[in-house]
Write a protein that holds these residues in place. Structure first.
Motif, PDB file in Angstrom:
ATOM      1  N   ARG A 272       0.818  -1.209   0.000  1.00  0.00           N
ATOM      2  CA  ARG A 272       0.000   0.000   0.000  1.00  0.00           C
ATOM      3  C   ARG A 272       0.852   1.259   0.000  1.00  0.00           C
ATOM      4  N   GLU A 273       1.955   1.208   0.699  1.00  0.00           N
ATOM      5  CA  GLU A 273       2.848   2.371   0.700  1.00  0.00           C
ATOM      6  C   GLU A 273       3.443   2.579  -0.693  1.00  0.00           C
TER       7      GLU A 273
ATOM      8  N   GLU B 209       2.095   1.728  -3.351  1.00  0.00           N
ATOM      9  CA  GLU B 209       1.001   2.245  -4.173  1.00  0.00           C
ATOM     10  C   GLU B 209       0.812   3.744  -3.944  1.00  0.00           C
ATOM     11  N   SER B 210       0.765   4.149  -2.692  1.00  0.00           N
ATOM     12  CA  SER B 210       0.487   5.565  -2.442  1.00  0.00           C
ATOM     13  C   SER B 210       1.682   6.432  -2.806  1.00  0.00           C
TER      14      SER B 210
END
Lengths: 106, 106
Positions: free
Chosen positions: B59-60, B62-63
DNA sequence: GAACATACTATCAAAAATAATACTAATGTG
DNA sequence: CACATTAGTATTATTTTTGATAGTATGTTC
């Protein structure tokens, strides 16, 4: 290289990560790559890193073979840091990371 | 770029360090760069990373714009990860790091 | 002989990263 | 209806990394 080893902690990528993953190490290498630097010089340029942390990271870079540490037998003490051959071979990677960072991030 | 900023936390090098500095991120990027991967696939290839940590790191990434996360509206769920353009531009750096690691370290 | 300069070292505290473990949602299958 | 499947979340430890602070050694200078 078998599949289980390909992404393991033994792979080149992870070794690199362990060697230069510290919060300040990339910047330190960069700064020292420009020219040989004295400890106090480094300390002044990176005012946000505490002295003990600076010592620690430089020593780790040294024991990982990236930096050479030259001690002059003087008083007050004088210690100079420079890149080893291995460290020099890492400099192009530093440059591409920096460039990627500068040109791709806001 | 003034001198005080050159080695600051705003410089490209430090941005890169923050983005890919996590323990598993380089390997994850590498694995996903080979082809689009499902979550469970990644999990199996990296058995030492816990599921919650894997989710967090993906997720990191991704962000930070390195990974794209495609969710299929299916049951059981199906989520595929792939590199974004930005991520793809990082792949050559991954390769040089890996090569440097493999060829220079014992 | 007191103060200075430099590159440390030693402790302890705080913060950040990672790990362990258990739980969830939703639907197709038997 | 119980169960398996997949990609999660939530919570609480534990470990690792980083920071804060103070102290050390020693030749030179005043």
């Amino acid at each position: 290289m078998n599949h289980s080893k390909k992404y393991s902690s033994d792979c080149g990528l992870n070794k690199v990560q362990k060697m230069v993953g510290g919060k300040w190490k990339l910047s330190l290498l960069w700064y020292i790559s420009e020219e040989t630097r004295r400890f106090g010089e480094i300390k002044r340029v990176f005012p946000d890193i505490t002295q003990s942390m600076l010592t620690k990271q430089l020593r780790e870079l040294e024991s990982d073979g990236l930096l050479h540490r030259k001690i002059y037998k003087e008083v007050p003490p004088r210690v100079e840091y420079s890149l080893t051959k291995l460290g020099q071979r890492f400099v192009p990677i530093l440059h591409s990371m920096s460039e990627w960072g500068e040109s791709n991030l806001e």
